[in-house]
Design an enzyme around this catalytic site. Structure first.
Site, PDB file in Angstrom:
ATOM      1  N   HIS A 340      55.011  21.206  69.315  1.00 49.87           N
ATOM      2  CA  HIS A 340      55.989  22.233  69.700  1.00 49.87           C
ATOM      3  C   HIS A 340      57.367  21.609  69.951  1.00 49.87           C
ATOM      4  O   HIS A 340      58.370  22.024  69.361  1.00 49.87           O
ATOM      5  CB  HIS A 340      55.494  22.945  70.966  1.00 49.87           C
ATOM      6  CG  HIS A 340      56.414  23.993  71.510  1.00 49.87           C
ATOM      7  ND1 HIS A 340      56.120  25.332  71.472  1.00 49.87           N
ATOM      8  CD2 HIS A 340      57.620  23.898  72.118  1.00 49.87           C
ATOM      9  CE1 HIS A 340      57.109  26.018  72.032  1.00 49.87           C
ATOM     10  NE2 HIS A 340      58.045  25.163  72.447  1.00 49.87           N
ATOM     11  N   GLU A 341      57.421  20.615  70.813  1.00 50.27           N
ATOM     12  CA  GLU A 341      58.723  20.054  71.189  1.00 50.27           C
ATOM     13  C   GLU A 341      59.402  19.381  70.004  1.00 50.27           C
ATOM     14  O   GLU A 341      60.618  19.435  69.874  1.00 50.27           O
ATOM     15  CB  GLU A 341      58.569  19.065  72.353  1.00 50.27           C
ATOM     16  CG  GLU A 341      57.996  19.678  73.637  1.00 50.27           C
ATOM     17  CD  GLU A 341      58.732  20.930  74.114  1.00 50.27           C
ATOM     18  OE1 GLU A 341      59.908  21.114  73.754  1.00 50.27           O
ATOM     19  OE2 GLU A 341      58.112  21.734  74.837  1.00 50.27           O
ATOM     20  N   HIS A 344      61.439  21.615  67.870  1.00 46.58           N
ATOM     21  CA  HIS A 344      62.748  21.958  68.429  1.00 46.58           C
ATOM     22  C   HIS A 344      63.861  21.016  67.972  1.00 46.58           C
ATOM     23  O   HIS A 344      65.030  21.361  68.058  1.00 46.58           O
ATOM     24  CB  HIS A 344      62.695  21.924  69.952  1.00 46.58           C
ATOM     25  CG  HIS A 344      62.147  23.167  70.573  1.00 46.58           C
ATOM     26  ND1 HIS A 344      62.601  24.424  70.252  1.00 46.58           N
ATOM     27  CD2 HIS A 344      61.206  23.345  71.534  1.00 46.58           C
ATOM     28  CE1 HIS A 344      61.952  25.322  70.986  1.00 46.58           C
ATOM     29  NE2 HIS A 344      61.093  24.695  71.766  1.00 46.58           N
ATOM     30  N   GLU A 363      62.246  29.368  70.090  1.00 42.62           N
ATOM     31  CA  GLU A 363      60.893  29.365  70.653  1.00 42.62           C
ATOM     32  C   GLU A 363      59.856  29.974  69.716  1.00 42.62           C
ATOM     33  O   GLU A 363      58.696  29.574  69.713  1.00 42.62           O
ATOM     34  CB  GLU A 363      60.874  30.065  72.009  1.00 42.62           C
ATOM     35  CG  GLU A 363      61.768  29.399  73.062  1.00 42.62           C
ATOM     36  CD  GLU A 363      61.430  27.935  73.327  1.00 42.62           C
ATOM     37  OE1 GLU A 363      60.388  27.450  72.837  1.00 42.62           O
ATOM     38  OE2 GLU A 363      62.227  27.270  74.026  1.00 42.62           O
TER      39      GLU A 363
HETATM   40 ZN   LIG Z   1      59.914  25.525  73.248  1.00 41.32          ZN
END
Ligand SMILES: [Zn+2]
Ligand SMILES: *[C@@H]1O[C@H](CO)[C@@H](O)[C@H](O)[C@H]1NC(C)=O
Ligand SMILES: *[C@@H]1O[C@H](CO)[C@@H](O)[C@H](O)[C@H]1NC(C)=O
Ligand SMILES: *[C@@H]1O[C@H](CO)[C@@H](O)[C@H](O)[C@H]1NC(C)=O
Ligand SMILES: *[C@@H]1O[C@H](CO)[C@@H](O)[C@H](O)[C@H]1NC(C)=O
Ligand SMILES: *[C@@H]1O[C@H](CO)[C@@H](O)[C@H](O)[C@H]1NC(C)=O
Ligand SMILES: *[C@@H]1O[C@H](CO)[C@@H](O)[C@H](O)[C@H]1NC(C)=O
Length: 928
Positions: A340-341, A344, A363
């Site tokens: 997830h990170e 980003h 997100e």
């Molecule tokens: Zn996030």
């Protein structure tokens, strides 16, 4: 960011916040775009007492030089963000040559506290299109909360010392707590940071360390390389005594004792970056920062935060201790957070939303890739299927209530800090991820990937609106799939909610009918029931079953009421929304639903995939919750589950069952228990209660949920079987410990599980054993000795008391009676805290199901509420809630209760089971 709490704020609360927050005199929270910064040269200096054990410094010193310019003539003031906790000592404006233009005295600095803004008044207008440098000397707070620059402590067990780590959390609007800045995502700039610190600490930040200079007195300054152009919320640093795993380009930083547990995390990090680089056709390093570091912290407001080059995680996210925290669920947690990170770095850090109102552009994608890149790299977790039950189905519930919100809010509607927080909710994460998945599957993965790579390339280091994404999706949309793309995009991103597509067969199975209406759980809660959607429809029938074709057969247009499809051959069954790829629910009318149930019981469930079986179950429970059908129809359908052995449909089933089971009275439970025992026959036979090294991941998860339920309702000899295994010497795998020891503690195993708890020193394990021991049916002993007794923390006591009745639903009345016999004892045990005591009772009341229980509670309230002071209100609210719950059960579960009784031969089980209860109580007494 990855939240540990995905809340959706009730609108009323937000309105109240906005009210308390200010007045009606229009506060403008946004900065003007007159003046734009391009570079921050920031020096943070930590004071000498920064690491005194037990009391870290409360202040830090700072200097920042902001290079900025305006394109307009006549700009005579500069407004930027500065929190009230920063104290300005000096402010000077210089020109590009470094010559002082103006020393700005205090009288020319004006603040609007509410908006955290500072306006610098100038003597003369700035010259357009030339650089100036605005300099501030200031000091600020090392926060006690987890915002801005804050401290966290841990015990260094080797040295038997408290150690401190200083770290940052700037997202969304906390950079202004650390330095005066233009704290909005569009004000991208470069950052050049230096940190002055005592000798014993070291510092890391977003970029590579350039050099370290000595300041004398055992103080040093670390100078970091200039960052890429980025938003202020991405700045980060960590000052600590940590150790590092890895090298100068990829590393994990954690406290020395934990360094040995980060091997797995590091292996994930190594895999995921190149995979993204290839998918997005843009390697990480080419984004402009060649280092990526992970740091862990004992204290953090989220699971993790994507600061460019320095991702910060809660300790527990990255640590796998062999035999203890290295189970499948923990590894999945690690993988998902890292994946997830890292997403980003592209979605958020390189390409950033214009404003928080469309934070889903970060997100939604991070959540989407968390599961689907995670699935590609680690297929054994079947994250593609888990996504459907854990994220999609979960958010469908939120999105059918009036408290929902659109993915893209109007920019003007998101102004205050509370508004911004509100956007970091389930809709921006899970709905957006689900809608992104819908686009991907409808247009085809190759087209989707091309659109995404082009989007990332065009807006590299820029800011975007959702329309910029839509443009690329449109350019790569296959011509042969006809749809009004703008409308399709609008209906799911700007509109709230989603449709229920009702499907029926007519003309003896020759015609399929589709009908849409908005799905609402409560159609009198103020939601607009008239909304319609441009819905992609996929389906397959028994004539040529194929569940892999995700290209829509057609799009349901907004203004059309009904669609019909004719088949020359009669159809027996049709399944709509293949793999639940599209963001809607489906209702199958009878007799179609019955036909589907029949084919589901056939071998291999006739090829109907996990996602669709889970979707049918989840939809049915929600359609019943919305009062469109009766629960009897759901429970009749669920009889097919006596042939079901997969985790995914079972997960959906237990989410639905939980809402119903919790409202059944002790008298009704025996019939429910028989039902549960029957429908779990196949899965229990397959998984049993014993673990095996060759278990697949989802089987491990599935055994956990099965054994939890079966032992909780005391079915299928679950407890006896666990006890037998427990008496052997083999220790359960980390994933299974809590469930297994909980089941064992219900009977004979209690003393031994309690012993495990008492001997354990690791706090994570201690809590697991404590929760397990608190499953005991001998509630008196546990309550008297462990909850009223000394030696356990108040937090654990609250958890332990809740476990007693949650894990033994038939015992809630005697537990309530026991606790309220002498309520001040509990109050003493909870640290003389009536608010906590009221909370404990209110939590318990959430499990009340009968009028008798309501009466007991009401009597207790009458006699004792004065002791509670202002916390009596908590009890009063709980009473109202009990009334609503009991009423709901009376109105909605009547037919179901009859159905379950008749199914078992007119309530004959009630007697037998209460006898069993008496017996088991006697047994407990005998064994003590
Ligand atoms: Zn996030
Ligand atoms: C202004 O400063 C920035 C950052 O140092 C620099 O990139 C830019 O070229 C400068 N602009 C002018 C007009 O000098
Ligand atoms: C650091 O380690 C990573 C992962 O093993 C590797 O890809 C990278 O080349 C290494 N960098 C340096 C500078 O050695
Ligand atoms: C539906 O919403 C209304 C209005 O908020 C509320 O009064 C009612 O209790 C809700 N009904 C249910 C079943 O929750
Ligand atoms: C429902 O939501 C709308 C839009 O957010 C709001 O205007 C309305 O007041 C809400 N109604 C209720 C009963 O909460
Ligand atoms: C199912 O549909 C997909 C996509 O249209 C196709 O590639 C596949 O061959 C079909 N499978 C069968 C068994 O017909
Ligand atoms: C459960 O216990 C009953 C009675 O004690 C016994 O007849 C039955 O065989 C047991 N079932 C299983 C699955 O062990």
């Amino acid at each position: 960011m990855s939240c540990s709490w995905f809340g959706v704020w009730p609108l009323a609360a937000l309105i109240t916040l906005a009210w308390i927050g200010g007045c009606e005199c229009q506060i403008n929270y946004r900065l003007s775009t007159n003046v734009r910064p391009s570079l921050y040269n920031l020096s943070i200096s930590l004071r000498d007492n920064t690491i005194v054990p037990n009391s870290p410094a409360t202040k830090f010193d700072g200097e920042v030089s902001i290079t900025l310019q305006t394109s307009l003539a006549d700009v005579k003031e500069i407004t930027l963000h500065k929190d009230v906790t920063l104290t300005i000592i000096q402010c000077v404006l210089y020109d590009a040559a470094g010559k002082q233009v103006q020393e700005v005295n205090n009288a020319r600095l004006t603040s609007v506290e509410e908006a955290q803004q500072l306006t610098v008044g100038l003597n003369q207008a700035l010259t357009a299109n030339v650089n100036y440098t605005l300099f501030f000397k200031y000091f600020g707070n090392i926060q006690t909360d987890t915002v801005g620059l804050f401290s966290a402590s841990y015990i260094d067990e080797a040295a038997m010392q408290t150690k401190w780590v200083l770290l940052t959390q700037m997202q969304p609007i906390n950079a202004r707590l650390v330095f005066p800045c233009f704290d909005e995502p569009t004000f991208k700039a470069k950052f050049q940071l230096s940190i002055t610190r005592p000798d014993s600490l070291h510092a890391i930040s977003n970029t590579k360390l350039e050099k370290t200079t000595s300041e004398g007195n055992n103080r040093f300054t670390d100078h970091f390389e200039v960052t890429p152009i980025m938003s202020p919320y991405l700045l980060a640093f960590v000052v600590s005594e940590y150790q590092m795993r890895g090298n100068s380009t990829l590393s994990i930083h954690t406290r020395p004792a934990y360094n040995q547990y980060t091997e797995f995390s590091y292996s994930v990090a190594k895999r995921v970056l190149p995979a993204y680089g290839e998918l997005f056709q843009q390697p990480y390093q080419e984004l402009g920062n060649d280092v990526l570091q992970y740091a862990t912290t004992p204290r953090f407001p989220h699971n993790s935060m994507e600061n460019w080059g320095l991702v910060i995680f809660k300790d527990k996210v990255l640590l796998e201790q062999p035999g203890v925290t290295d189970g499948w669920a923990q590894k999945e947690f690690t993988i998902r957070n890292i994946v997830h990170e890292n997403a980003h770095m592209w979605f958020g850090n390189s390409v950033t939303c214009k404003w928080w109102s469309s934070i889903w552009l970060h997100e939604g994608f991070a959540r989407y890739y968390e599961f689907f890149m995670g699935h590609k790299l680690y297929p054994e977790y079947q994250l593609d299927q888990q996504f459907v039950v854990h994220k999609l189905q979960h958010v469908l519930t939120t999105d059918s209530l009036n408290i929902t919100q659109p993915m893209t809010s109007a920019e003007v509607s998101i102004q205050t800090p509370a508004d911004i927080d509100y956007k970091f909710g389930r809709i921006s994460f899970a709905k957006a991820a689900s809608v992104i998945r819908m686009w991907c599957l409808a247009m085809g993965e190759e087209n989707f990937n091309r659109a995404i790579a082009n989007y990332l390339k065009e807006f590299y280091l820029g800011n975007t609106y959702p329309s910029d994404l839509l443009k690329h999706i449109g350019e790569n949309w296959p011509d042969q799939i006809y749809v009004n793309l703008n409308q399709f995009f609008y209906d799911f991103t700007v509109q709230v909610g989603y449709p229920l597509v009702t499907v029926s067969l007519s003309y003896s199975g020759h015609q399929i009918n589709f009908y849409q209406q908005r799905f609402l759980l409560n159609d009198t809660d103020g939601s607009d029931s008239k909304l319609t959607y441009t819905v992609p429809i996929t389906y397959t029938t028994n004539l040529a079953p194929n569940f892999t074709n995700s290209t829509p057969a057609f799009f349901f247009a907004k203004l059309v009421d009904i669609y019909q499809r004719w088949s020359d051959e009669p159809i027996d069954w049709v399944i709509v929304n293949l793999k639940q790829a599209n963001y809607h629910r489906v209702r199958y009318e009878q007799p179609l639903l019955g036909n589907i149930q029949k084919v589901l019981t056939k071998s291999g469930h006739s090829g109907i995939p996990n996602e669709n079986r889970a979707a049918i179950i989840d939809d049915l429970f929600n359609i019943a919750l919305a009062q469109i059908i009766d629960y009897v129809e759901v429970f009749e359908f669920m009889e097919y589950m006596s042939t079901e052995t997969d985790y995914i449909p079972w997960y959906a089933a237990y989410v639905g069952l939980e809402k119903v089971a919790r409202r059944l009275t002790p008298q009704q439970l025996p019939n429910f228990k028989k039902y549960l025992s029957d429908i779990t026959e196949a899965v229990h036979a397959k998984l049993g209660v014993s673990w095996s090294a060759s278990d697949k991941v989802l089987d491990v998860y599935n055994r956990n949920q099965q054994v939890s339920w079966l032992c909780k309702y005391q079915t299928s000899n679950c407890t006896a079987q666990v006890l037998e295994k427990f008496n052997g010497s083999e220790k359960p795998s980390p994933d299974y410990r809590e469930t297994f020891y909980c089941a064992a503690a219900r009977t004979d195993g209690y003393d031994r599980v309690l012993e495990l708890y008492k001997k354990e020193t690791n706090y994570i394990d201690r809590e697991i054993y404590w929760r397990a021991a608190s499953c005991t049916r001998d509630y008196r002993t546990h309550y008297q000795n462990q909850i009223l007794g000394q030696g356990n923390s108040v937090d654990l006591k609250m958890v332990g008391l809740a476990q007693l009745y949650e894990q033994n639903p038939d015992l809630v009345t005697p537990i309530f009676q026991m606790v309220t016999e002498n309520i001040s004892q509990l109050n003493d045990a909870l640290g003389f805290n009536w608010a906590k005591t009221a909370q404990a009772l209110s939590d318990m009341a959430e499990y009340f199901t009968t009028r008798e229980q309501q009466q007991l509670f009401s009597n207790f309230y009458k006699q004792s509420h004065t002791s509670f002071g202002s916390s009596a209100e908590t009890l009063n609210q709980a009473l109202t809630k009990v009334e609503a719950n009991v009423q709901w059960a009376e109105q909605r579960l009547g037919k179901l209760v009859n159905f379950l009784a008749q199914r078992n031969g007119a309530g004959g089980l009630a007697m037998a089971s209460s006898l069993a209860l008496v017996l088991s109580t006697i047994l407990i007494l005998l064994f003590r």
